[in-house]
Motif scaffolding. Structure first.
Motif, mmCIF file in Angstrom:
data_model
loop_
_atom_site.group_PDB
_atom_site.id
_atom_site.type_symbol
_atom_site.label_atom_id
_atom_site.label_comp_id
_atom_site.label_asym_id
_atom_site.label_seq_id
_atom_site.Cartn_x
_atom_site.Cartn_y
_atom_site.Cartn_z
ATOM 1 N N THR A 189 0.677 -1.343 -0.083
ATOM 2 C CA THR A 189 -0.021 0.061 -0.045
ATOM 3 C C THR A 189 0.784 1.343 0.066
ATOM 4 O O THR A 189 0.417 2.327 -0.576
ATOM 5 C CB THR A 189 -0.754 -0.025 1.201
ATOM 6 N N SER A 190 1.935 1.184 0.777
ATOM 7 C CA SER A 190 2.874 2.463 0.955
ATOM 8 C C SER A 190 4.039 2.406 0.195
ATOM 9 O O SER A 190 4.725 3.015 -0.364
ATOM 10 C CB SER A 190 3.090 2.665 2.401
ATOM 11 N N ARG B 52 -1.917 7.283 -4.662
ATOM 12 C CA ARG B 52 -1.093 6.522 -3.706
ATOM 13 C C ARG B 52 -2.217 5.517 -3.014
ATOM 14 O O ARG B 52 -3.396 5.729 -3.457
ATOM 15 C CB ARG B 52 -0.481 7.264 -2.640
ATOM 16 N N SER B 53 -1.639 4.399 -2.518
ATOM 17 C CA SER B 53 -2.707 3.510 -1.757
ATOM 18 C C SER B 53 -3.526 2.883 -2.799
ATOM 19 O O SER B 53 -4.597 2.485 -2.699
ATOM 20 C CB SER B 53 -3.633 4.431 -0.961
ATOM 21 N N GLY C 43 0.863 -0.415 5.075
ATOM 22 C CA GLY C 43 0.104 1.012 4.922
ATOM 23 C C GLY C 43 -1.437 0.662 4.728
ATOM 24 O O GLY C 43 -2.266 1.347 5.535
ATOM 25 N N GLY C 44 -1.739 -0.571 4.604
ATOM 26 C CA GLY C 44 -3.321 -0.937 4.492
ATOM 27 C C GLY C 44 -3.776 -2.031 5.362
ATOM 28 O O GLY C 44 -4.980 -2.063 5.653
ATOM 29 N N ASN D 239 -2.007 3.980 7.020
ATOM 30 C CA ASN D 239 -2.876 4.716 6.487
ATOM 31 C C ASN D 239 -4.141 5.227 7.324
ATOM 32 O O ASN D 239 -4.442 6.175 7.284
ATOM 33 C CB ASN D 239 -3.678 4.319 5.230
ATOM 34 N N ASP E 83 -2.460 7.525 9.678
ATOM 35 C CA ASP E 83 -2.743 8.834 9.095
ATOM 36 C C ASP E 83 -4.018 9.487 9.204
ATOM 37 O O ASP E 83 -4.192 10.788 9.662
ATOM 38 C CB ASP E 83 -2.319 8.730 7.788
ATOM 39 N N LYS E 84 -5.132 8.701 8.929
ATOM 40 C CA LYS E 84 -6.559 9.372 8.843
ATOM 41 C C LYS E 84 -6.977 9.607 10.532
ATOM 42 O O LYS E 84 -7.406 10.694 10.715
ATOM 43 C CB LYS E 84 -7.459 8.332 8.561
ATOM 44 N N GLU F 73 -7.734 10.448 3.752
ATOM 45 C CA GLU F 73 -7.652 8.928 3.047
ATOM 46 C C GLU F 73 -6.717 9.325 1.677
ATOM 47 O O GLU F 73 -7.565 9.876 0.650
ATOM 48 C CB GLU F 73 -8.867 8.235 3.013
ATOM 49 N N TRP F 74 -5.681 8.627 1.667
ATOM 50 C CA TRP F 74 -5.024 8.459 0.311
ATOM 51 C C TRP F 74 -5.837 8.388 -0.858
ATOM 52 O O TRP F 74 -5.702 8.728 -1.910
ATOM 53 C CB TRP F 74 -3.794 7.805 0.591
ATOM 54 N N GLU G 168 1.713 12.342 7.385
ATOM 55 C CA GLU G 168 2.114 11.286 7.440
ATOM 56 C C GLU G 168 3.815 11.717 7.914
ATOM 57 O O GLU G 168 4.486 11.020 8.824
ATOM 58 C CB GLU G 168 2.584 10.665 6.025
#
Length: 427
Positions: free
Chosen positions: A12-13, A74-75, A189-190, A224, A227-228, A262-263, A311
């Protein structure tokens, strides 16, 4: 005769590719000597040509230059198994489906590996999370089928899959002496994925490891989501999140803020309808300064820059107790001080769900936490202080291994490709 297979960690990242070429397994430098590349794509507005990784990030952030005009993504891994795969998206005015976009990213990894070994590579083990989509077996199977079709599209003829935490275990196994009962904690990331597995360097070439793998669990929570959480707790209130408007003191719509955090959803906010709604609400806002910042972000299309700053703040809070998030692309003097305590409070529910998924893995394996001798940490999100503290508490007697956090999955997938394909395919 040359034989080659490879493992691809499409993250994801971040992403990586490793090859097994004539018995030697190695990670391929994929960007300026680095063996990992951010899973980021930038389509230049002038010709819709794609650039990838750190170059894509730099192009996007350099928005004031001619090269900075275009569409950033991204993502993309999080799109697999969802309705967005069929819907596609507009890229600089041209309709493009996500299979084409993801294929371009993965093809450039394959090209770099083939340039390194000097011939075509036809065999691949693709990494996958334990669950692409939580509690939806049909969508999970669909996601894997979509990724397999993309692998075929870019030229692979022999394709298999392996759970990412198992791949990470294989990468660490090569360094072990003796046998260990391990749990792999793979926080990307996910997704967050877990495997309880028996490891030994004597097992590396076993073609069937099913008897050594005691359990796998996973949950669709990762960096992620952190991050959110951080964005909604620390950043979005300074853009008018949960502020009010009008005579009745109604709360402003929350969806734009959640999408902006959200990316994978940011690009869908830049529509005339959304801009019109925010402009109308600004006239009735009770906090015009903060809510006006939301309009500035949407008009200037700086949502990804906002997420990048979030991030950066998340990463900085690993070592810093307080970090100043610099948002000068919204206003020249706009800085938000963010504390580690606020961040840890914001992510505590997700951390609890991650810990519960690890405990579930132990239950399904039929072992107690005291029996675990080795905890293998992989994925960038394992750097987060509260994650580290959580797993030290869960496994107080285990040794922690956290080398090559961002590349161990790719390396382990190449080990798995050797076990699965061996020398059966000649190049």
């Amino acid at each position: 005769m040359d034989t080659s297979s490879c493992g691809i960690d499409f993250g994801t990242s971040n992403s990586s590719i490793a090859v097994d070429s004539n018995g030697a397994i190695s990670l391929i430098p994929v960007e300026n000597g680095s063996v990992t590349i951010p899973s980021a794509i930038f389509f230049q507005q002038r010709d819709n040509k794609a650039v990838y990784g750190r170059v894509a990030v730099r192009r996007f952030l350099d928005r004031h230059s001619p090269e900075g005009a275009g569409r950033f993504m991204r993502s993309l891994k999080r799109v697999l198994g969802t309705s967005l795969m069929k819907q596609g998206t507009l890229v600089n005015g041209a309709s493009m489906n996500f299979s084409t976009i993801i294929a371009g990213f993965l093809k450039q990894l394959k090209d770099k590996a083939e340039a390194q070994v000097g011939h075509e590579i036809s065999c691949v083990v693709m990494g996958r999370p334990v669950h692409f989509v939580d509690n939806n077996p049909a969508a999970d199977a669909q996601a894997q089928a979509e990724l397999k079709a993309i692998a075929q599209r870019i030229g692979f003829t022999h394709i298999d899959f392996q759970f990412e935490p198992i791949a990470a275990a294989f990468a660490h196994e090569a360094r072990l002496t003796g046998e260990k009962l391990a749990i792999v904690v793979d926080l990307g990331g996910g997704t967050s994925d877990f495997t309880v597995i028996r490891l030994s360097n004597r097992f590396i070439n076993k073609p069937d490891r099913s008897s050594d793998i005691l359990a796998n669990t996973g949950v669709r929570i990762g960096g992620n989501d952190f991050d959110k959480d951080l964005s909604l707790a620390a950043i979005m209130p300074e853009l008018g999140y949960r502020s009010t408007y009008g005579e009745k003191g109604l709360e402003v719509p929350l969806k734009p803020y959640h999408d902006l955090a959200e990316w994978s959803k940011v690009n869908f906010l830049y529509t005339p309808k959304q801009l019109m709604q925010v402009r109308q609400l600004l006239h009735q806002s009770h906090d015009k300064m903060r809510f006006g910042r939301l309009l500035t972000v949407l008009e200037d299309e700086t949502g990804h820059a906002l997420l990048a700053a979030t991030e950066t703040t998340k990463i900085a809070l690993t070592d810093e107790v307080i970090h100043n998030a610099v948002l000068d692309f919204i206003d020249p003097d706009f800085v938000i001080p963010v504390t580690r305590g606020l961040f840890e409070t914001a992510i505590q529910d997700e951390v609890a769900q991650i810990a519960e998924s690890a405990r579930q893995c132990l239950r399904e394996a039929g072992v107690n936490s005291d029996a675990i001798e080795l905890v293998i940490l992989t994925g960038g999100s394992t750097e987060v202080r509260s994650i580290q503290d959580t797993f030290k508490r869960l496994f107080p007697n285990a040794a922690l291994a956290d080398q090559d956090k961002l590349s161990s999955v790719g390396l382990g997938l190449a080990y798995d490709s050797r076990a699965k394909f061996g020398s059966t395919v000649k190049i």
